[in-house]
Motif scaffolding. Sequence first.
Motif, PDB file in Angstrom:
ATOM      1  N   ILE A   1      40.959 -63.949 -10.864  1.00  0.00           N
ATOM      2  CA  ILE A   1      41.077 -62.924  -9.822  1.00  0.00           C
ATOM      3  C   ILE A   1      41.431 -63.567  -8.492  1.00  0.00           C
ATOM      4  CG2 ILE A   1      39.564 -61.219 -10.907  1.00  0.00           C
ATOM      5  CD1 ILE A   1      37.284 -62.195  -9.212  1.00  0.00           C
ATOM      6  N   ASP A   2      42.022 -62.769  -7.595  1.00  0.00           N
ATOM      7  CA  ASP A   2      42.461 -63.280  -6.306  1.00  0.00           C
ATOM      8  C   ASP A   2      41.284 -63.444  -5.346  1.00  0.00           C
ATOM      9  OD1 ASP A   2      42.645 -60.786  -4.140  1.00  0.00           O
ATOM     10  OD2 ASP A   2      42.640 -60.186  -6.235  1.00  0.00           O
ATOM     11  N   ALA A   3      41.555 -64.135  -4.237  1.00  0.00           N
ATOM     12  CA  ALA A   3      40.502 -64.485  -3.281  1.00  0.00           C
ATOM     13  C   ALA A   3      39.843 -63.265  -2.653  1.00  0.00           C
ATOM     14  CB  ALA A   3      41.096 -65.378  -2.185  1.00  0.00           C
ATOM     15  N   ASN A   4      40.640 -62.259  -2.292  1.00  0.00           N
ATOM     16  CA  ASN A   4      40.073 -61.090  -1.609  1.00  0.00           C
ATOM     17  C   ASN A   4      39.145 -60.299  -2.529  1.00  0.00           C
ATOM     18  OD1 ASN A   4      41.654 -61.826   0.576  1.00  0.00           O
ATOM     19  ND2 ASN A   4      43.367 -60.543  -0.061  1.00  0.00           N
ATOM     20  N   SER A   5      39.560 -60.129  -3.781  1.00  0.00           N
ATOM     21  CA  SER A   5      38.714 -59.424  -4.748  1.00  0.00           C
ATOM     22  C   SER A   5      37.430 -60.200  -5.005  1.00  0.00           C
ATOM     23  CB  SER A   5      39.470 -59.230  -6.065  1.00  0.00           C
ATOM     24  OG  SER A   5      40.670 -58.532  -5.857  1.00  0.00           O
ATOM     25  N   ALA A   6      37.566 -61.521  -5.153  1.00  0.00           N
ATOM     26  CA  ALA A   6      36.384 -62.355  -5.412  1.00  0.00           C
ATOM     27  C   ALA A   6      35.374 -62.235  -4.273  1.00  0.00           C
ATOM     28  CB  ALA A   6      36.808 -63.811  -5.589  1.00  0.00           C
ATOM     29  N   SER A   7      35.868 -62.118  -3.041  1.00  0.00           N
ATOM     30  CA  SER A   7      34.960 -61.986  -1.892  1.00  0.00           C
ATOM     31  C   SER A   7      34.088 -60.746  -2.033  1.00  0.00           C
ATOM     32  CB  SER A   7      35.764 -61.902  -0.589  1.00  0.00           C
ATOM     33  OG  SER A   7      36.480 -63.088  -0.361  1.00  0.00           O
ATOM     34  N   TYR A   8      34.720 -59.618  -2.339  1.00  0.00           N
ATOM     35  CA  TYR A   8      33.966 -58.359  -2.417  1.00  0.00           C
ATOM     36  C   TYR A   8      33.043 -58.310  -3.627  1.00  0.00           C
ATOM     37  CZ  TYR A   8      36.251 -56.112   1.508  1.00  0.00           C
ATOM     38  OH  TYR A   8      36.665 -55.791   2.772  1.00  0.00           O
ATOM     39  N   ILE A   9      33.424 -58.958  -4.710  1.00  0.00           N
ATOM     40  CA  ILE A   9      32.600 -58.921  -5.924  1.00  0.00           C
ATOM     41  C   ILE A   9      31.385 -59.838  -5.795  1.00  0.00           C
ATOM     42  CG2 ILE A   9      32.546 -59.496  -8.389  1.00  0.00           C
ATOM     43  CD1 ILE A   9      35.531 -58.680  -8.470  1.00  0.00           C
ATOM     44  N   PHE A  10      31.596 -61.064  -5.270  1.00  0.00           N
ATOM     45  CA  PHE A  10      30.533 -62.066  -5.327  1.00  0.00           C
ATOM     46  C   PHE A  10      29.699 -62.190  -4.053  1.00  0.00           C
ATOM     47  CE2 PHE A  10      33.502 -63.508  -8.625  1.00  0.00           C
ATOM     48  CZ  PHE A  10      32.628 -63.574  -9.700  1.00  0.00           C
ATOM     49  N   VAL A  11      30.274 -61.867  -2.901  1.00  0.00           N
ATOM     50  CA  VAL A  11      29.500 -62.008  -1.658  1.00  0.00           C
ATOM     51  C   VAL A  11      28.228 -61.154  -1.669  1.00  0.00           C
ATOM     52  CG1 VAL A  11      29.501 -61.569   0.836  1.00  0.00           C
ATOM     53  CG2 VAL A  11      31.397 -62.806  -0.219  1.00  0.00           C
ATOM     54  N   PRO A  12      28.264 -59.874  -2.122  1.00  0.00           N
ATOM     55  CA  PRO A  12      27.020 -59.083  -2.135  1.00  0.00           C
ATOM     56  C   PRO A  12      25.933 -59.677  -3.027  1.00  0.00           C
ATOM     57  CG  PRO A  12      28.931 -57.648  -2.384  1.00  0.00           C
ATOM     58  CD  PRO A  12      29.431 -59.052  -2.529  1.00  0.00           C
ATOM     59  N   ILE A  13      26.335 -60.455  -4.014  1.00  0.00           N
ATOM     60  CA  ILE A  13      25.361 -61.080  -4.918  1.00  0.00           C
ATOM     61  C   ILE A  13      24.855 -62.400  -4.341  1.00  0.00           C
ATOM     62  CG2 ILE A  13      25.045 -62.103  -7.214  1.00  0.00           C
ATOM     63  CD1 ILE A  13      27.197 -60.125  -8.229  1.00  0.00           C
ATOM     64  N   LEU A  14      25.782 -63.228  -3.842  1.00  0.00           N
ATOM     65  CA  LEU A  14      25.442 -64.588  -3.437  1.00  0.00           C
ATOM     66  C   LEU A  14      24.855 -64.673  -2.026  1.00  0.00           C
ATOM     67  CD1 LEU A  14      28.623 -66.416  -4.825  1.00  0.00           C
ATOM     68  CD2 LEU A  14      26.392 -66.165  -5.936  1.00  0.00           C
ATOM     69  N   PHE A  15      25.310 -63.811  -1.139  1.00  0.00           N
ATOM     70  CA  PHE A  15      24.898 -63.906   0.264  1.00  0.00           C
ATOM     71  C   PHE A  15      23.381 -63.757   0.456  1.00  0.00           C
ATOM     72  CE2 PHE A  15      24.430 -62.212   4.620  1.00  0.00           C
ATOM     73  CZ  PHE A  15      25.039 -63.250   5.323  1.00  0.00           C
ATOM     74  N   PRO A  16      22.731 -62.752  -0.169  1.00  0.00           N
ATOM     75  CA  PRO A  16      21.263 -62.623   0.015  1.00  0.00           C
ATOM     76  C   PRO A  16      20.500 -63.834  -0.513  1.00  0.00           C
ATOM     77  CG  PRO A  16      22.195 -60.611  -0.918  1.00  0.00           C
ATOM     78  CD  PRO A  16      23.262 -61.654  -1.003  1.00  0.00           C
ATOM     79  N   VAL A  17      20.961 -64.390  -1.630  1.00  0.00           N
ATOM     80  CA  VAL A  17      20.283 -65.555  -2.202  1.00  0.00           C
ATOM     81  C   VAL A  17      20.433 -66.752  -1.259  1.00  0.00           C
ATOM     82  CG1 VAL A  17      20.094 -67.087  -4.197  1.00  0.00           C
ATOM     83  CG2 VAL A  17      20.776 -64.694  -4.524  1.00  0.00           C
ATOM     84  N   ALA A  18      21.660 -66.951  -0.753  1.00  0.00           N
ATOM     85  CA  ALA A  18      21.908 -68.067   0.172  1.00  0.00           C
ATOM     86  C   ALA A  18      21.034 -67.940   1.413  1.00  0.00           C
ATOM     87  CB  ALA A  18      23.390 -68.104   0.556  1.00  0.00           C
ATOM     88  N   ALA A  19      20.918 -66.714   1.932  1.00  0.00           N
ATOM     89  CA  ALA A  19      20.088 -66.484   3.126  1.00  0.00           C
ATOM     90  C   ALA A  19      18.625 -66.826   2.843  1.00  0.00           C
ATOM     91  CB  ALA A  19      20.224 -65.030   3.575  1.00  0.00           C
ATOM     92  N   SER A  20      18.145 -66.451   1.648  1.00  0.00           N
ATOM     93  CA  SER A  20      16.739 -66.721   1.303  1.00  0.00           C
ATOM     94  C   SER A  20      16.473 -68.211   1.137  1.00  0.00           C
ATOM     95  CB  SER A  20      16.362 -65.980   0.014  1.00  0.00           C
ATOM     96  OG  SER A  20      17.010 -66.552  -1.109  1.00  0.00           O
ATOM     97  N   LEU A  21      17.536 -68.975   0.819  1.00  0.00           N
ATOM     98  CA  LEU A  21      17.384 -70.424   0.632  1.00  0.00           C
ATOM     99  C   LEU A  21      17.692 -71.206   1.906  1.00  0.00           C
ATOM    100  CD1 LEU A  21      19.045 -70.814  -2.898  1.00  0.00           C
ATOM    101  CD2 LEU A  21      16.605 -70.883  -2.361  1.00  0.00           C
ATOM    102  N   GLY A  22      18.010 -70.489   2.972  1.00  0.00           N
ATOM    103  CA  GLY A  22      18.259 -71.143   4.255  1.00  0.00           C
ATOM    104  C   GLY A  22      19.641 -71.740   4.405  1.00  0.00           C
ATOM    105  N   ILE A  23      20.587 -71.264   3.618  1.00  0.00           N
ATOM    106  CA  ILE A  23      21.963 -71.764   3.713  1.00  0.00           C
ATOM    107  C   ILE A  23      22.700 -70.973   4.791  1.00  0.00           C
ATOM    108  CG2 ILE A  23      24.163 -72.033   2.474  1.00  0.00           C
ATOM    109  CD1 ILE A  23      22.459 -72.241  -0.119  1.00  0.00           C
ATOM    110  N   ASP A  24      23.327 -71.671   5.709  1.00  0.00           N
ATOM    111  CA  ASP A  24      24.031 -71.023   6.810  1.00  0.00           C
ATOM    112  C   ASP A  24      25.170 -70.150   6.288  1.00  0.00           C
ATOM    113  OD1 ASP A  24      26.186 -70.908   9.062  1.00  0.00           O
ATOM    114  OD2 ASP A  24      24.382 -71.614  10.076  1.00  0.00           O
ATOM    115  N   ALA A  25      25.329 -68.969   6.869  1.00  0.00           N
ATOM    116  CA  ALA A  25      26.372 -68.032   6.426  1.00  0.00           C
ATOM    117  C   ALA A  25      27.770 -68.606   6.611  1.00  0.00           C
ATOM    118  CB  ALA A  25      26.238 -66.714   7.192  1.00  0.00           C
TER     119      ALA A  25
END
Length: 425
Positions: A330-354
């Motif tokens: 899949i292309d970059a733009n589609s991947a952003s919308y599919i995976f960011v909602p899943i990965l972003f909250p986890v990264a935030a909980s682990l203290g990874i900078d956005a």
Amino acid sequence: MAGLILFGAFFVLLLLNVPIGLLLGISSILTLLYENLPVSMVTINMYSATSKFVLLAIPFFILGGNIMEKSGISQRLIDFCKSLVGHRKSGMALVCVIVACFFAAISGSGPATVAALGMIIIPAMVKAGYDKASSTALMSTSGAIGIIIPPSITFVIYGSITGTSVGSLFASGIVPGILMGALLLTAMMWMSRKRELKLMPKASAKERWSSFKDAFWGLMMPVIILGGIYGGIFTPTEAAAVSALYGLLVGLFIYKSIRIRDILEILKDSVSQTAVVMFIVGTASLFAWVLTVTGMAASASNMLIDICNGNKYIFLLIINVILLIAGCFIDANSASYIFVPILFPVAASLGIDAVHLGCIMVMNMAIGLVTPPVGVNLYVGCGIADVSLKDISKAVLPFVAVSILTLLLVTYIPQISMAIPNLVK
């Protein structure tokens, strides 16, 4: 069951070679119908996704890139780089990578960078003694830097999803983009060490000055864009509009390579490209909303948290593996919308900078531009150089390897991507 319908339809349509924008929309609508959710959410969600102010940067950066491409800036940049390093061993490989980095700072697009430069650089590299497949692979991979070095459409989209500063995201891509270019060049020099390469005559100081003056207005474009953003003169969205206007003035009145009658064709091309990107943004946003409203995104995030057990290094490794695989399909733009909602909250909980997470994700997507079967840059390179996909897929492997090495360095040494953002805060 909703997950089975959503992802089952997604993969079936993907195997049937349905365009990514359509398959995201169709699989989302089928899931909405199964869940008895109002179909009116399709139009509401797509409208809200594409009507964000920050996304205005996309059509303006596309327009600016098209204007500068039509104005002949690519040839001027190549001539300038040739005058500086063309006489050195591996000089044309140097020119390829350096010009790709410069043009990346103008177009913001990987495929556009390959298309604009490949027709000139690939034949010149072959003439200098490089293998055609390797030359095309290097051009295609160097072109992928176009979505890492600012301005980058993919960074704009990530910023619009997460609310992260686009200016900081742009800054995070500068050092990783240059590092990737340096490692790609090193790989090409190693692969060509036994070849008899033809050296260009060394340019005189007068010739270098002449080529610099010719390329000056093109070189100023990224300076104006980034200088304006970090100098607080305008926002990234306003910078995109300024870049388009600047490019038009340069093409019309300085280079005089754009005529009034050419403007309509440039606008038509820009509208067509923008429509494709924004349709994907709309349907990918709908897909992400379905993931969220059905609870699949939260479940996936919780599962990742359990797997990582609070270890952010394992999490970073997992997201790199997931995104590298996803980038093959899949292309970059589609991947952003599919995976960011899943990965972003986890990264935030682990203290990874956005910002750090955004840079990692964009680098993964850049590598996806040169990994078959849906490596867009590879197809553009094949079309330009008349190389088979099989040959270029073999030739690109060393460059994919060093790109992954760059990705790992950026992933586990945050200072590489965060040094400039921390300075400009």
